[in-house]
Write an enzyme that holds these catalytic residues in place. Structure first.
Site, mmCIF file in Angstrom:
data_model
loop_
_atom_site.group_PDB
_atom_site.id
_atom_site.type_symbol
_atom_site.label_atom_id
_atom_site.label_comp_id
_atom_site.label_asym_id
_atom_site.label_seq_id
_atom_site.Cartn_x
_atom_site.Cartn_y
_atom_site.Cartn_z
ATOM 1 N N CYS A 34 49.696 -18.526 62.213
ATOM 2 C CA CYS A 34 49.424 -19.953 62.323
ATOM 3 C C CYS A 34 48.728 -20.383 61.034
ATOM 4 O O CYS A 34 48.998 -19.828 59.970
ATOM 5 C CB CYS A 34 48.581 -20.254 63.561
ATOM 6 N N HIS A 570 36.119 8.144 77.965
ATOM 7 C CA HIS A 570 37.585 8.138 78.067
ATOM 8 C C HIS A 570 37.981 8.607 79.456
ATOM 9 O O HIS A 570 37.659 9.723 79.870
ATOM 10 C CB HIS A 570 38.187 9.064 77.004
#
Length: 632
Positions: A34, A570
């Site tokens: 953009c 994790h």
């Protein structure tokens, strides 16, 4: 070295760094841009390295929003985009964006809204530049016809009519432009979508629409033609329908009929549905919403201006302001004005004034250079370089801008100012002249007063309170000054924060890290730690900490403890492949948590059923000279 490359306008190394840290070429589905941002559609955002990118010269910030991984560049975004595409190849240049996964493990409503916003903004982003430019031209024409200036240009002159056609063409044929962009966003045929947009703007049908000519009548219910020039949302829906119809035909038509009959049937079916059913419904709804918001802004007056002005730039931080763009465009194309955009304009001026104060006051060459460039950008209607480059990194500067924009919004609302064009800030002055009544200067006076007030207030507050050269940039102190936390005095940190004790982040059997069935963890490559064979699917904080990384997939959380140690949690092995299914993240990046606070809830049975090891790993990736005691 990077600074020299940037000075020579060689963005090769920066592009290479960005590609590597968004997960490599194999992790990129598509990339568009953009005005200030590279907008990546990644296959797995968990593979991106936010921290590295945020600290890369030439990158202002990283944003996760609207289903996109947004790398904020600033004014040089086009050059960086070209450098990225040159390395990736033309197949990644925004020609097609795969549709989002049907099930990414998120709440269905949240996922649907994210996909919808991403689709609308992706359809509008390529069009914003041309309609902004067209709005400026229309404003200048209105200025030149002002009686107060001696009517320098007659509305009936050939010059006026010709230039007006140049300005109006982008609005008149907006369905074609939006359809083309939407089809590219969906990965469908943009030519087919453009043809459907051409149907909506076909001169004879436009004439029928202006007269509300009757198509047919069923049971007393009249179906009429409408005028779809200057419209947005009916074409966005039509592009989506064209994608669905085209895909269905690909699956059901023989290959030798595809070339002719696929576009033929798609154009006939979608054009008919749009003209008869969806077009009138969507256009009526969109115009209704746009008019309602215009009315609410006008009625709320100074209070509405104060609130919108004071808080709008917060949307820019998260990239959510793009959701307002189609609404403003709909207001301008529908009713010819946008009171909302008039208030937004003052917020751009105020952030520009705040960063201008920093640029003038600072004696640091790098701050001055960045500050003046960001000021020009903000006064031209693009505030991201100011916000991410300076203002947010010195938070008081950003707050100074918010205070100034609240004052500017208050004045705009008090005077009932409105805008007749798209482009705001100082460069958009011509958008405040009423093309239909050039002698009506109320909105222009509102612009002058509100902009002057926003500029003076923001500049003075930023100069007096917001900035001095003794302050450190936010990125350098981010881990010490935790959002939402109360920083400890330096003496306490030195005396007491040299040791940290972690507790097990999940209930279950603790095992040595060496027994974890993954050599990256078991060999200590990631750092020292331990594993837990979980008995429950609830991951909690092992210590008081800031959440520095919160993967949307939910499989991993990064923390920085109050003592300064960096910890990785994790859940399972290779569970990133589940793409969030079975994981419910309860925290956000930047959030401060206490030991025992819930971070992630996960479905242990679902993970095991998918064939993945559920062992939870806790490793200290960087102790930062802190002695970390692990549970046994």
């Amino acid at each position: 070295m990077e600074e020299k490359l940037m000075a020579k306008k060689d963005y090769t190394k920066l592009a290479q760094t960005i590609i590597e840290n968004v997960g490599g070429q194999e992790n990129i589905a598509n990339v568009i841009h953009c005005i200030t941002r590279l907008r990546f559609y990644l296959k797995d955002e968990g593979k991106a390295n936010d921290d590295v990118l945020k600290n890369t010269t030439g990158v202002l910030d990283v944003i996760h929003a609207s289903g996109q991984y947004q790398v904020v560049i600033g004014n040089e975004v086009t050059n960086v985009f070209d450098a990225v595409v040159s390395q990736l190849g033309p197949g990644f240049s925004g020609e097609a964006t795969p549709a989002p996964a049907e099930d990414d493990g998120k709440n269905p409503v949240s996922r649907a809204m994210g996909n919808l916003i991403g689709f609308i903004t992706g359809s509008m982003s390529p069009v914003v530049g041309v309609i902004a430019a067209s709005g400026i031209i229309k404003g200048i024409l209105a200025l030149l016809t002002l009686p107060q200036l001696g009517s320098l240009l007659s509305p009936t002159s050939l010059v006026y009519i010709s230039v007006s056609a140049m300005a109006d063409s982008a609005f008149f044929f907006l369905p074609i432009l939006v359809g083309f962009a939407a089809a590219k966003r969906l990965g469908s045929d943009p030519i087919v979508a453009a043809v459907i947009g051409g149907v909506l703007t076909y001169p004879q049908l436009v004439t029928f629409g202006k007269a509300f000519k009757l198509m047919f009548e069923v049971g007393g219910f009249k179906f009429q033609f409408l005028n779809y020039t200057y419209s947005i949302f009916p074409m966005i829906l039509a592009a989506w329908l064209a994608k669905k119809v085209g895909d269905w035909l690909k699956d059901h038509l023989p290959s030798y009929l595809q070339m002719i009959f696929n576009p033929l049937i798609t154009i006939l079916v979608v054009s008919t549905i749009t003209l008869v059913v969806t077009g009138p419904v969507i256009q009526g709804f969109a115009n209704g919403i746009a008019d309602l918001i215009n009315w609410m802004v006008h009625v709320s007056g100074c209070l509405g201006g104060l609130l919108i002005g004071g808080f709008y730039q917060l949307l820019v931080i998260f990239g959510l302001h793009w959701g307002v763009v189609p609404l403003v465009a709909q207001q301008i194309t529908g009713s010819g004005e946008s009171a909302l955009n008039a208030i937004i304009s003052t917020t751009m001026v105020s952030q520009g004034a705040a960063v201008l104060a920093v640029a003038i006051k600072s004696r640091k060459d790098d701050i001055k250079e960045l500050g003046f460039a960001a000021t020009i950008s903000a006064f031209c209607g693009v505030t991201e370089p100011a916000i991410y480059g300076i203002n947010l990194r010195f938070r008081r500067v950003f707050i100074s801008g918010l205070i100034g924009s609240a004052v500017g919004g208050f004045i705009t609302g008090l005077m009932h100012g409105t805008m007749y064009g798209f482009t705001g800030s100082l460069i958009g002055f011509s958008s405040f002249f009423n093309p239909k009544n050039p002698s009506d200067l109320n909105s222009f006076y509102a612009f002058l007063l509100s902009s002057a007030a926003a500029l003076v207030v923001s500049f003075v507050i930023a100069w007096v309170w917001g900035y001095n050269d003794k302050m450190e940039m936010g990125k350098k102190v981010e881990k010490k000054q935790r959002p939402g936390s109360t920083p400890k005095p330096a003496a306490n940190l030195d005396a007491k924060a040299s040791e940290e004790t972690l507790v097990a982040p999940v209930e279950g059997q603790i095992i040595p890290l060496a027994e974890v069935k993954d050599q990256v963890f078991s060999t200590g490559m990631m750092g020292q730690g331990f594993g837990v064979i979980p008995s429950k699917g609830v991951l909690t904080a092992p210590a008081d900490a800031e959440v520095t990384v919160a993967y949307e997939t939910g499989h991993a959380i990064g923390l920085t403890t109050t003592a300064g140690a960096e910890v990785l949690l994790h859940i399972g092995l290779d569970t990133v492949m589940l793409k969030g299914q079975g994981f419910d993240v309860k925290v956000k990046q930047g959030q401060f948590v206490k030991a025992g606070d819930v971070l992630v809830e996960f479905d242990k049975a679902q993970i095991e059923k998918a064939g993945y090891d559920t062992t939870v790993i806790c490793v200290v990736t960087d102790p930062h000279d802190v002695k970390v005691n692990l549970p046994k």
